[in-house]
Design an enzyme around this catalytic site. Sequence first.
Site, PDB file in Angstrom:
ATOM      1  N   LYS A 157     -26.305  82.840  36.980  1.00 43.36           N
ATOM      2  CA  LYS A 157     -26.460  81.694  37.905  1.00 43.36           C
ATOM      3  C   LYS A 157     -27.952  81.430  38.141  1.00 43.36           C
ATOM      4  CE  LYS A 157     -21.931  82.683  39.709  1.00 43.36           C
ATOM      5  NZ  LYS A 157     -20.947  82.519  40.775  1.00 43.36           N
ATOM      6  N   SER A 195     -15.477  87.864  41.521  1.00 41.77           N
ATOM      7  CA  SER A 195     -15.680  89.159  42.183  1.00 41.77           C
ATOM      8  C   SER A 195     -15.222  90.352  41.361  1.00 41.77           C
ATOM      9  CB  SER A 195     -15.033  89.166  43.578  1.00 41.77           C
ATOM     10  OG  SER A 195     -15.623  88.182  44.398  1.00 41.77           O
ATOM     11  N   ASN A 229     -22.943  85.886  33.959  1.00 34.51           N
ATOM     12  CA  ASN A 229     -23.411  84.586  34.423  1.00 34.51           C
ATOM     13  C   ASN A 229     -24.423  84.843  35.539  1.00 34.51           C
ATOM     14  OD1 ASN A 229     -23.751  82.033  35.452  1.00 34.51           O
ATOM     15  ND2 ASN A 229     -21.662  81.813  36.240  1.00 34.51           N
ATOM     16  N   GLY A 263     -20.443  87.380  37.702  1.00 33.63           N
ATOM     17  CA  GLY A 263     -21.574  86.788  38.418  1.00 33.63           C
ATOM     18  C   GLY A 263     -22.411  87.866  39.072  1.00 33.63           C
ATOM     19  N   GLU A 305     -11.004  81.520  36.492  1.00 33.11           N
ATOM     20  CA  GLU A 305     -11.777  81.910  37.672  1.00 33.11           C
ATOM     21  C   GLU A 305     -11.230  81.213  38.914  1.00 33.11           C
ATOM     22  OE1 GLU A 305     -15.968  83.358  36.453  1.00 33.11           O
ATOM     23  OE2 GLU A 305     -16.063  81.211  36.796  1.00 33.11           O
ATOM     24  N   GLU A 314     -18.692  75.883  40.017  1.00 33.82           N
ATOM     25  CA  GLU A 314     -19.845  75.384  40.776  1.00 33.82           C
ATOM     26  C   GLU A 314     -20.322  74.051  40.189  1.00 33.82           C
ATOM     27  OE1 GLU A 314     -22.081  79.058  40.601  1.00 33.82           O
ATOM     28  OE2 GLU A 314     -20.556  79.946  41.899  1.00 33.82           O
ATOM     29  N   HIS A 344     -17.848  75.438  34.783  1.00 31.65           N
ATOM     30  CA  HIS A 344     -17.850  76.434  35.859  1.00 31.65           C
ATOM     31  C   HIS A 344     -17.504  75.707  37.173  1.00 31.65           C
ATOM     32  CE1 HIS A 344     -19.166  79.311  38.843  1.00 31.65           C
ATOM     33  NE2 HIS A 344     -18.985  80.225  37.903  1.00 31.65           N
ATOM     34  N   GLY A 377     -17.703  84.968  44.141  1.00 32.16           N
ATOM     35  CA  GLY A 377     -18.788  85.293  45.060  1.00 32.16           C
ATOM     36  C   GLY A 377     -18.315  85.621  46.466  1.00 32.16           C
TER      37      GLY A 377
HETATM   38  P1  PGA Z   1     -18.843  86.462  40.893  1.00 36.73           P
HETATM   39  O1  PGA Z   1     -19.009  85.112  40.012  1.00 36.73           O
HETATM   40  O2  PGA Z   1     -18.609  87.577  39.921  1.00 36.73           O
HETATM   41  O3  PGA Z   1     -20.129  86.587  41.642  1.00 36.73           O
HETATM   42  O4  PGA Z   1     -17.665  86.222  41.789  1.00 36.73           O
HETATM   43  C1  PGA Z   1     -18.230  84.881  38.871  1.00 36.73           C
HETATM   44  C2  PGA Z   1     -18.577  83.546  38.297  1.00 36.73           C
HETATM   45  O5  PGA Z   1     -18.866  82.612  39.056  1.00 36.73           O
HETATM   46  O6  PGA Z   1     -18.584  83.365  37.056  1.00 36.73           O
END
Ligand code: PGA
Length: 251
Positions: free
Chosen positions: A12, A213, A10, A234, A168, A98, A96, A174
Amino acid sequence: MLRQPLVAANWKMNGTLSENQGLISDIKSGLASDLSTEIVICPPYPYLPEIQRLLDGCGIQLGAQNVSEHESGAYTGEVSVSMLKDYGCTYVIVGHSERRNIYGESDHVVAEKFKMVVSCGMVPILCLGELLDEREAGITEEVVSRQLLEVINIAGIDSFENAVIAYEPVWAIGTGLTATPEQAEEVHAFIRLQLARHSDSIADRIKILYGGSVKADNAAELFSRADIDGGLIGGASLIATDFLTICQSTR
Ligand code: PGA
């Protein structure tokens, strides 16, 4: 049940045309030819045609990060499932955290998006996960089952035949704070159990990815758990060597 592992990137809202070209070229050249893991890359919308061209014939699938719940029409700024299909997307991330938390997507809207993606013959990657205060309040299972149940009610259990789930935990996205393999496995097994109440065979076959993460140095341990079938990545998906290590860490 042996489920083929899947690792989805992803990106983003990151990347430029030239950075993307470099990243895809590095991923392609580092990819083991005998890799049994399915790989999906989800770039921002404007780059879909270019990434489609760059991935052509290499076996990596193309996905989108979001989609409209509507078919077409007066929805300024939105992108439909058929537009994504036109550019070769086979996967679409829906719900997601976000999207849920920054853009206010409700469980209901997420379920409508999921249904739209399935109806168009693409595979939704349905994201579920609790906020930090929800975990601390001990209501992780309640939150995840509420998010899941809305989709089962709106789209029907059969629509999960061709779907992927990503667990998640929002507090791990993140932040560098990864759920421990035990914490992740516990929720993955719980999600599978919820699905089994509706269909044993779907519960058995569906891939449940972990996201939050995931890094080159923790992926193998997470992916070794019985109910963790891969990851939604991510930050680490923007670094070719890290992403390749993660793709190679599936059992
Ligand atoms: P991250 O994001 O690996 O940067 O924690 C994962 C995601 O939001 O799908």
